[in-house]
Design a protein around this motif. Structure first.
Motif, short mmCIF file in Angstrom:
data_model
loop_
_atom_site.label_atom_id
_atom_site.label_comp_id
_atom_site.label_asym_id
_atom_site.label_seq_id
_atom_site.Cartn_x
_atom_site.Cartn_y
_atom_site.Cartn_z
N GLN A 5 0.78 -1.41 0.04
CA GLN A 5 -0.04 0.15 0.05
C GLN A 5 0.92 1.19 0.16
O GLN A 5 0.68 2.17 -0.69
N ARG A 6 1.72 1.16 0.75
CA ARG A 6 2.69 2.29 0.66
C ARG A 6 3.52 2.67 -0.62
O ARG A 6 3.66 3.87 -1.12
N ALA A 7 3.95 1.67 -1.19
CA ALA A 7 4.60 1.65 -2.52
C ALA A 7 3.54 2.08 -3.37
O ALA A 7 4.10 3.10 -4.30
N PRO A 39 6.77 9.66 2.89
CA PRO A 39 6.68 9.00 1.21
C PRO A 39 8.21 8.97 0.72
O PRO A 39 9.01 9.92 1.02
N ASP A 40 8.56 7.89 0.14
CA ASP A 40 9.74 7.50 -0.36
C ASP A 40 9.55 7.60 -1.83
O ASP A 40 9.17 7.09 -2.63
N LEU A 41 10.17 8.97 -2.42
CA LEU A 41 10.33 9.47 -3.33
C LEU A 41 11.61 9.28 -4.18
O LEU A 41 12.04 10.12 -5.22
N VAL A 137 4.23 16.73 0.83
CA VAL A 137 3.81 15.46 0.15
C VAL A 137 3.46 14.70 1.50
O VAL A 137 4.17 14.86 2.69
N ALA A 138 2.38 14.10 1.50
CA ALA A 138 1.61 13.15 2.96
C ALA A 138 0.84 12.04 1.95
O ALA A 138 0.30 12.15 0.92
N TYR A 139 0.52 11.30 2.97
CA TYR A 139 -0.39 10.18 2.79
C TYR A 139 -1.92 10.81 3.05
O TYR A 139 -1.96 11.62 3.90
N THR A 161 -0.88 14.49 -2.10
CA THR A 161 -1.11 13.00 -1.60
C THR A 161 -1.47 12.06 -2.97
O THR A 161 -1.29 12.42 -3.83
N GLY A 162 -1.59 11.05 -2.41
CA GLY A 162 -1.79 9.65 -3.39
C GLY A 162 -3.18 9.93 -4.16
O GLY A 162 -3.31 9.48 -5.32
#
Length: 172
Positions: A5-7, A39-41, A137-139, A161-162
């Protein structure tokens, strides 16, 4: 969120970042090395660098107690800095066109979006010393409607966000 989900959320955030005008037009972008659950960008940062953009990582010790952004070419050695944040070994300061800022939460009110960070105030002092576009940037699940920003909390230009891009209006 689990790892998958995070990816997926990280990919969606990375895709939406490209739709933000301040990011799309930037030649020098201040980014961050992800810690904890940010977040891993990092793969996006590499793609930007490959496209000829300058990428810079934050280093504590900038003007007014804020951050100094130092060029990072992707191959140079990173060292653990204050708070366990990776910083470039060689510090070549640059002036950024925009900053991509990690948020552990966010708050929307009165047409402004504020980031919630870890409480050190480094990004707020950075933006106070040299106002520049700041894209958080955030979830999605990290919206905090009960958060009350202080007078020293700098609003973000936008938040990604996503599932959405939220743009701040000009400060009153």
């Amino acid at each position: 969120m689990d790892v998958a989900q995070r990816a997926q959320a990280d990919r969606a955030i990375a895709e939406r970042l490209g739709t933000v005008a301040e990011v799309a037009g930037a030649r020098t972008i201040g980014v961050y090395w992800p810690i904890r659950a940010e977040p891993d960008l990092v793969s996006l940062f590499g793609a930007w660098r490959d496209a000829g953009r300058v990428i810079a990582l934050p280093v504590v010790g900038g003007p007014g107690g804020g951050l100094l952004f130092c060029r990072w070419d992707g191959d140079s050695t990173l060292l653990p800095g204050p708070y366990g944040i990776a910083i470039p070994r060689e510090k070549y300061p640059v002036v950024c066109d925009c900053l991509v800022v990690p948020c552990i939460g966010f708050h929307r009110a009165d047409g402004l979006v504020h980031r919630i960070g870890y409480g050190g105030g480094f990004y707020d002092r950075t933006l106070s010393a040299r106002p520049t576009a700041a894209i958080g940037v955030a979830y999605d699940a990290l919206e905090a409607p009960d958060f009350e920003p202080s007078a020293t909390d700098a609003p973000l230009t936008a938040l990604v966000t996503g599932s959405r891009v939220i743009t701040s209006i000009a400060s009153p």
